[in-house]
Design a protein around this motif. Structure first.
Motif, short mmCIF file in Angstrom:
data_model
loop_
_atom_site.label_atom_id
_atom_site.label_comp_id
_atom_site.label_asym_id
_atom_site.label_seq_id
_atom_site.Cartn_x
_atom_site.Cartn_y
_atom_site.Cartn_z
N GLU A 61 0.83 -1.21 0.00
CA GLU A 61 0.00 0.00 0.00
C GLU A 61 0.86 1.25 0.00
O GLU A 61 0.56 2.23 -0.70
N LEU A 113 2.21 1.90 -3.53
CA LEU A 113 1.18 2.37 -4.46
C LEU A 113 0.75 3.80 -4.14
O LEU A 113 0.52 4.62 -5.04
N ARG A 114 0.64 4.11 -2.85
CA ARG A 114 0.26 5.48 -2.47
C ARG A 114 1.34 6.47 -2.88
O ARG A 114 1.04 7.56 -3.38
N TYR A 153 -1.33 6.83 -6.44
CA TYR A 153 -2.65 6.21 -6.46
C TYR A 153 -3.40 6.52 -5.15
O TYR A 153 -2.79 6.66 -4.09
N ARG A 154 -4.72 6.59 -5.25
CA ARG A 154 -5.56 6.65 -4.05
C ARG A 154 -5.75 5.21 -3.59
O ARG A 154 -6.27 4.37 -4.33
N THR A 155 -5.34 4.92 -2.37
CA THR A 155 -5.24 3.53 -1.94
C THR A 155 -6.17 3.21 -0.77
O THR A 155 -6.46 4.05 0.08
N ASP A 177 -5.60 6.03 1.87
CA ASP A 177 -4.40 6.88 1.85
C ASP A 177 -3.76 6.97 3.22
O ASP A 177 -3.27 8.03 3.63
N ASP A 219 -8.24 3.88 -6.15
CA ASP A 219 -7.60 3.34 -7.36
C ASP A 219 -7.18 1.89 -7.15
O ASP A 219 -7.38 1.04 -8.02
N TRP A 220 -6.59 1.65 -5.98
CA TRP A 220 -6.14 0.30 -5.65
C TRP A 220 -6.46 0.00 -4.19
O TRP A 220 -6.20 0.83 -3.31
N ASP A 239 1.15 0.02 -14.52
CA ASP A 239 0.89 0.29 -15.94
C ASP A 239 2.21 0.19 -16.70
O ASP A 239 3.17 0.88 -16.36
#
Length: 477
Positions: free
Chosen positions: A81, A84-85, A89-91, A109, A155-156, A294
């Motif tokens: 997490e 990704l944050r 990304y909004r996690t 987040d 987002d994730w 991505d």
């Protein structure tokens, strides 16, 4: 005392939130009593599927990754997490159990779910839950997390399995990737008493065409994971083969390592969690996050470094004080106790004092065998979780194993910690282990002893009763 003041404020000033927790935990709660068969009738995914269907399938509104395993799944989830944050990304992050506050279980987040948000979500869910038969506490909590992450969608979402895998309430998601941390014997009364049986349960999260990343496994566990991945057509990525790591330095406050992937090398990675096992968890988190990135915008080494450096996951080889040094760890089975014992070499000390408490369904004998050996004295205590083992039972086990060792009995963690501090010399080490609930109680006791010891936003300042039934706490003397 500060603890009781906070506790009374919680009860009297947060009544809607407290009432919400009470109502959630009044449902069937297998975490309080594990005397239930682990099968599709008891742990029934049909119930969970019906719950999410009636609430509009919230788990389909966001992308997710799914993490199962015996050891390190919480740390791996927190690291994934954080990466990704940091990548923008909004996690969402869903983990269990909690250390100090129920709100830790579902974060966006990095922020705990607000009390009023949980109350509002429960108002939506409650009529549906009450119209069904047999919905469990964990199913309800999982549904609430899915709804929290879906309004508006993150987002994730990083979703940690609660127990097992195939029949766990989280297994209604269709993740973009999944991971299985290292496996060992655990919950043998529920999951089976062989590594093969446990691996089969954990491998139940593997989905067709969904990449699965596995941490280091025994040959038996790996063969099960490989077989299931092949049967469903899931690409398999292995730590130690496609992804590797080199541990360069272990310090009391963290690690320095290099991580090597199929197409990238990330050097000088700093992780604020220590122990060689955390290097494995960090590598697994990087492999998992990289698998969903991505292709047009791969995770940069700088992003990975910043994300891992900002991971927050307390109660895992966490250190307080210096003279004597206090180390807290949530190790709760023989395998994790072995890792913990090995990690103690990071913390210079003379004598070892073990402050130990565990849940009644854990391998108390196995953990004491590992952690008690070499301890100058053992202090047995208990948390106030309903499954906490009673102290006399643990004492019988400890005295049989260590008949000549000094063993102290206490019924609460705060006096146990006070006793350890009174008996240890400045160059000794006090180890608190055996249960996440004992670790939480020790952190709260240390907060009472040293009110400014933690950062102002630490979860230790948001303590709640251990469960939704509001189990009475012993008053602090």
């Amino acid at each position: 005392m500060l603890f009781r003041t906070l506790f009374l404020l919680f009860l009297h000033m947060k009544k809607p939130y407290a009432r919400t927790l009470r109502e959630i935990f009044l449902h069937v709660d297998y975490s309080r009593n594990r005397q239930h068969p682990y099968n599709a009738e008891t742990y029934n995914l049909d119930r969970m599927r019906e719950l999410v269907r009636r609430m509009g399938l919230p788990q389909t509104t966001f992308a997710s990754v799914h993490i199962a395993g015996s050891k390190g799944k919480g740390s791996t989830s927190a690291m994934t997490e954080a990466i990704l944050r940091t990548a923008g990304y909004r996690t969402g992050l869903y983990t269990s159990p909690h250390l100090h506050t129920f709100r830790e279980r579902m974060r966006i987040d990095g922020a705990l779910i607000p009390r009023q948000r949980l109350v509002a979500l429960w108002k939506k869910v409650k009529p549906v839950v009450e119209s069904m038969t047999g919905a469990t506490t964990f199913e309800i909590i999982t549904l609430l997390a899915f709804m929290h992450f879906s309004e508006p969608p993150v987002d994730w979402a990083v979703i940690e399995v609660g127990l097992g895998g195939s029949l766990d309430a989280t297994n209604v998601i269709l993740p973009a990737a999944c991971a299985i941390t290292s496996l060992s014997l655990e919950h043998t009364d529920l999951l089976g008493d062989t590594i093969a049986a446990i691996a089969a349960e954990k491998a139940g999260i593997i989905k067709p065409d969904v990449p699965v990343i596995t941490g280091p496994q025994t040959p038996v566990a790996l063969s099960v994971i490989q077989r299931v991945a092949k049967e469903v057509g899931a690409p398999l990525v292995r730590l130690g083969v496609e992804w590797r790591w080199r541990l360069r330095e272990q310090r009391p406050d963290g690690l320095l390592l290099d991580i090597f992937g199929p197409d990238s090398t990330i050097t000088d990675v700093s992780v604020p969690l220590t122990g060689a096992h955390q290097a494995i968890n960090a590598t697994l988190a990087v492999a998992l996050a990289s698998s969903i990135a991505d292709p047009a915008y791969p995770l940069s080494p700088a992003t990975i470094r910043r994300g891992l450096a900002h991971t927050y996951w307390p109660g895992r080889l966490e250190q307080f004080g210096q003279q004597p040094r206090i180390v807290l760890d949530s190790a709760h089975n023989r395998e994790s106790a072995t890792r913990l014992k090995d990690a103690l070499k990071i913390f210079p000390h003379q004598r070892l004092f073990l402050l130990f408490g565990a849940s009644s369904d854990k391998d108390i004998d196995g953990m004491l065998d590992i952690l008690g050996f070499g301890a100058a004295e053992i202090i047995l205590t208990r948390s106030f979780h309903p499954r906490a083992a009673d102290v006399p039972t643990m004492a019988r086990i400890a005295r049989k194993r260590f008949p000549r060792k000094m063993i102290h009995l206490t019924e609460d963690v705060a006096p146990a910690l006070s006793l350890a501090l009174s008996r240890a010399h400045p160059d000794d080490l006090i180890l608190v282990a055996g249960s996440i609930f004992v670790v939480a109680a020790a952190r709260e006791a240390w907060r009472d002893f040293h009110p400014s010891a933690f950062s102002p936003d630490d979860w230790v300042y948001t303590p709640e009763p251990i469960d939704g039934q509001f189990t009475p706490m012993l008053p602090r003397k």
